[in-house]
Design an enzyme around this catalytic site. Structure first.
Site, mmCIF file in Angstrom:
data_model
loop_
_atom_site.group_PDB
_atom_site.id
_atom_site.type_symbol
_atom_site.label_atom_id
_atom_site.label_comp_id
_atom_site.label_asym_id
_atom_site.label_seq_id
_atom_site.Cartn_x
_atom_site.Cartn_y
_atom_site.Cartn_z
ATOM 1 N N ASN A 51 0.647 -1.378 0.112
ATOM 2 C CA ASN A 51 -0.346 -0.039 0.020
ATOM 3 C C ASN A 51 0.793 1.449 -0.289
ATOM 4 O O ASN A 51 0.768 1.925 -0.724
ATOM 5 C CB ASN A 51 -1.112 -0.445 1.139
ATOM 6 C CG ASN A 51 -1.530 -1.375 0.928
ATOM 7 O OD1 ASN A 51 -2.132 -1.396 0.485
ATOM 8 N ND2 ASN A 51 -2.445 -1.038 2.024
ATOM 9 N N HIS A 437 -16.114 1.295 -14.187
ATOM 10 C CA HIS A 437 -16.080 0.491 -12.875
ATOM 11 C C HIS A 437 -17.417 0.255 -12.820
ATOM 12 O O HIS A 437 -17.643 -0.906 -11.560
ATOM 13 C CB HIS A 437 -15.914 1.822 -11.805
ATOM 14 C CG HIS A 437 -15.146 1.456 -10.653
ATOM 15 N ND1 HIS A 437 -16.437 1.174 -9.359
ATOM 16 C CD2 HIS A 437 -14.519 0.238 -10.539
ATOM 17 C CE1 HIS A 437 -14.988 0.437 -8.631
ATOM 18 N NE2 HIS A 437 -14.369 -0.281 -9.033
ATOM 19 N N TYR A 470 -11.845 -11.317 -1.395
ATOM 20 C CA TYR A 470 -12.907 -9.657 -1.066
ATOM 21 C C TYR A 470 -14.211 -9.716 -0.348
ATOM 22 O O TYR A 470 -15.044 -10.832 -0.658
ATOM 23 C CB TYR A 470 -12.816 -8.981 -1.837
ATOM 24 C CG TYR A 470 -11.653 -8.326 -2.689
ATOM 25 C CD1 TYR A 470 -10.191 -8.518 -2.171
ATOM 26 C CD2 TYR A 470 -11.668 -7.528 -3.290
ATOM 27 C CE1 TYR A 470 -9.132 -8.052 -2.055
ATOM 28 C CE2 TYR A 470 -9.818 -6.095 -4.178
ATOM 29 C CZ TYR A 470 -9.510 -7.238 -3.280
ATOM 30 O OH TYR A 470 -8.244 -6.558 -4.200
#
Length: 688
Positions: A51, A437, A470
């Site tokens: 990250n 998206h 996820y």
């Protein structure tokens, strides 16, 4: 009458970049949480380090460019008008996090050793294992190395982004010569497994092998020092389209430019001499505050994924079998199941295989006429691609909207787009000026001389790998009006994108933001009239100042607001007279929280929307996003009670946001509730 409060005052907002770094701090905290299995903690450290790399590749370049401007530029809806002041705060936070990474890795390395996973320094190995390492170097490593001298006759070499390098210092007569050697991480594993002399497994690091044999690259010379360093470059490249190229060519050009982006940071081993740091920094055109020192063990910790993936189940989270509703059993047609009622599938507690099966069944079904799908990040698993290929081979009309600009997935998406085009699938790329998206799939089936649309929408990608990591919600429906809405949206995306008449779905950048603001205002109005009013939102990011201001207004009117925002949050909760009715929590746990849920009490007639969009300007303005309504009131109630409320009640992994931007553990007076553990233990309960 008191002076009216300016709800866009910068002091009412948390800086976006600092909020992002606080999310990374929460990931680091999970890496240090003793209740988390050891290899899962190693995974979280790899995530935190990766990250940080992405932060420097994507966010910092724009800040550096603004910093060079002589004028003061407002960075976002927050107190930092001066970029230099913001960068100073960022570097201070980054240094603190880097220290945290190093300390965490030191503790994890010790604990790994205690559990039979030993990472050694070469100089402490036995003679027999040193000989093995030497043979490995000569046979596998040495042929891959290219030492590059830094002197008048040799230009300063290009140093690729985030590569691991050795800076070498050589004494030659009365002068020092410097050289650079790239460590072949990627071609060879970062952690090289060596023969074990006791139960367990033993490794040495590839850069240690290179440095311990660096003299062999400079025979007859006096090598006086070797030091690890790495450079991070700008990867936030822009896709520029002109009349001479198409979108695919423009994206390919942008990918090439990413590899040579300007340097934004150099990390150097803390023992590297000042003259070497200065030499490399000068040639890379880096300022002193862009050069960060780290311990040798604190470099390139993203490679810890290799250690985290070691097959030691006792050091990982306990495996569980995803729940499959009986209605989706192998003996039933998925079309029959969806036709009976709407469904949600909550991943990974329920398998993404249901969606893959749906697509494969559509490919095999003689009554299916067409399939349309939006693909953003697909991953390496080809299950979805193979199903689309099969559908085309069996005569179906297949249309794919492939988003070529999905960051860091561009190359794979371009390859897949060309592959699909070759077999006759219609591939389009959507509007030139914005990313698509949205996660949409629609199957059109002929039933009794009528065309029926079966629609799938989701918060997650059509990616079988990330669906196991996820937490996302899929929605399956045969609702006629929603099917027509999604069909219209597909037509807009493949044709000319613009306003359309949608009955139910909210589409960014056309209707979504305006609709959310209207619904927040309605809750405030309902509360002022004594009607039921409440707002709950679950999203990955809350940055948009217009929506935050409306949430402030609703709070000031007395509306209770619960926000579960995983990452970026620019809203300051708990400000007296402004946001004291707003509570913000963030959950970092085994699975990446990725679902979006927007709930409005609506005077006792609740509304709920789910889908792909966060509450960030890029989602609301610069992307095509979709939120869909949950029309079935029983389903809405179940999602509220058994998914949204469970998240909001988490007092084990949740941290709450304070008004000064810190995240603190939620205080629990009674029973501890860990939402993701509850979902595992109660999987399928949201269908009751």
């Amino acid at each position: 009458m008191g002076e009216e409060i300016d709800l866009f005052d910068h002091s009412l907002y948390i800086n976006r970049e600092l909020s992002w770094l606080e999310f990374n701090r929460r990931c680091l905290a999970e890496a240090g949480e003793q209740s988390v299995p050891l290899l899962e903690r190693v995974k979280f450290l790899a995530i935190a380090y990766g990250n940080m790399d992405e932060f420097f590749m994507i966010r910092v370049p724009g800040l550096l460019q603004r910093e060079e401007s002589s004028s003061l530029i407002t960075i976002g809806p927050d107190v930092y008008h001066d970029t230099k002041a913001l960068m100073s705060e960022i570097y201070k936070t980054v240094d603190d996090l880097v220290d945290g990474y190093e300390a965490c890795w030191g503790r994890l390395r010790k604990e790994l050793s205690e559990n039979g996973v030993r990472i050694h320094d070469i100089d402490v190995l036995s003679d027999g294992r040193k000989a093995w390492v030497q043979d490995y170097y000569r046979e596998r490593v040495h042929p891959l190395l290219t030492p590059l001298a830094l002197d008048i006759s040799h230009p300063f070499p290009f140093i690729s982004s985030n590569s691991l390098n050795v800076a070498v210092k050589i004494s030659n007569k009365n002068e020092n010569i410097y050289a650079r050697v790239k460590v072949p991480v990627g071609i060879l594993p970062r952690f090289v497994r060596i023969p074990s002399e006791s139960p367990g497994m033993d490794f040495v690091q590839l850069e240690d092998i290179v440095m311990s044999h660096v003299n062999e690259l400079f025979p007859g010379m006096n090598v006086t020092g070797a030091y690890i360093f790495r450079v991070t470059r700008n990867a936030d490249v822009k896709v520029t389209i002109d009349e001479a190229c198409d979108l695919m060519s423009a994206v390919e050009t942008s990918i090439d430019s990413r590899d040579v982006g300007f340097p934004v940071r150099m990390m150097v081993e803390e023992d590297m001499p000042l003259e070497m740091v200065t030499l490399f920094g000068k040639n890379l055109k880096l300022r002193d505050n862009q050069i960060h020192k780290a311990s040798l063990g604190g470099m390139l910790l993203t490679d810890l994924w290799q250690i985290a993936s070691i097959d030691l189940p006792e050091l990982k989270d306990e495996y569980f079998l995803p729940y499959i509703p009986p209605e989706f059993g192998e003996d039933r047609s998925i079309f029959d199941t969806i036709r009976e009622k709407d469904w949600i599938i909550f991943h990974p507690y329920e398998p993404f295989d249901i969606i893959v099966r749906f697509l494969n069944e559509a490919a095999d079904d003689v009554n299916v006429q067409s399939i349309k799908i939006c693909l953003y990040r697909i991953g390496k698993d080809r299950s979805i691609i193979n199903a689309l290929r099969k559908a085309r081979m069996k005569g179906k009309t297949v249309s794919v909207l492939m988003e070529l600009r999905a960051k860091f997935d561009e190359t794979n998406n371009i390859y897949l787009a060309r592959e699909l085009e070759k077999i006759g699938i219609h591939v389009v790329y959507g509007p030139v000026d914005m990313k698509v998206h949205s996660k949409l799939l629609q199957v059109v089936r002929l039933e009794k001389d009528k065309l029926i649309r079966y629609t799938h929408m989701s918060s997650g990608n059509y990616n079988t790998n990330t669906s196991k990591q996820y937490s996302d919600i899929s929605f399956l429906t045969a609702n006629k009006e929603i099917g027509e809405d999604v069909g219209e949206l597909f037509n807009a995306l493949t044709g000319v994108f613009g306003p359309r008449d949608y009955k139910h779905i909210l589409v960014a950048p056309i209707t979504l933001k305006k609709a959310l603001i209207a619904k927040i205002k309605r809750e405030a109005e309902n509360h002022s009239k004594g009607k039921k009013a409440y707002i709950a939102m679950k999203a990955n990011g809350l940055v948009d100042s217009d929506i935050i201001a409306e949430l402030y207004k609703a709070s000031m009117s007395g509306v209770k607001i619960d926000l579960n925002i995983r990452g970026l949050c620019c809203l300051r909760p708990g400000i007296r007279g402004i946001s004291e009715n707003i509570r913000v929590i963030s959950i970092v746990d085994r699975f990446l929280e990725h679902a979006r849920i927007y709930y409005f009490e609506n005077a006792g007639d609740p509304e709920m929307y789910m889908g792909s969009s966060d509450v960030m300007p890029r989602n609301l303005i610069a992307r095509v996003e979709v939120l869909y309504p949950v029309l079935d009131k029983r389903m809405l109630s179940n999602i509220k009670k058994n998914i949204l409320d469970i998240h909001l009640k988490d007092n084990k992994k949740a941290k709450y946001l304070t008004s000064d931007g810190r995240y603190l553990p939620v205080k629990a007076a009674g029973r501890k509730l860990r939402s993701q553990k509850w979902f595992i233990e109660n999987r399928g309960k949201w269908h009751e």
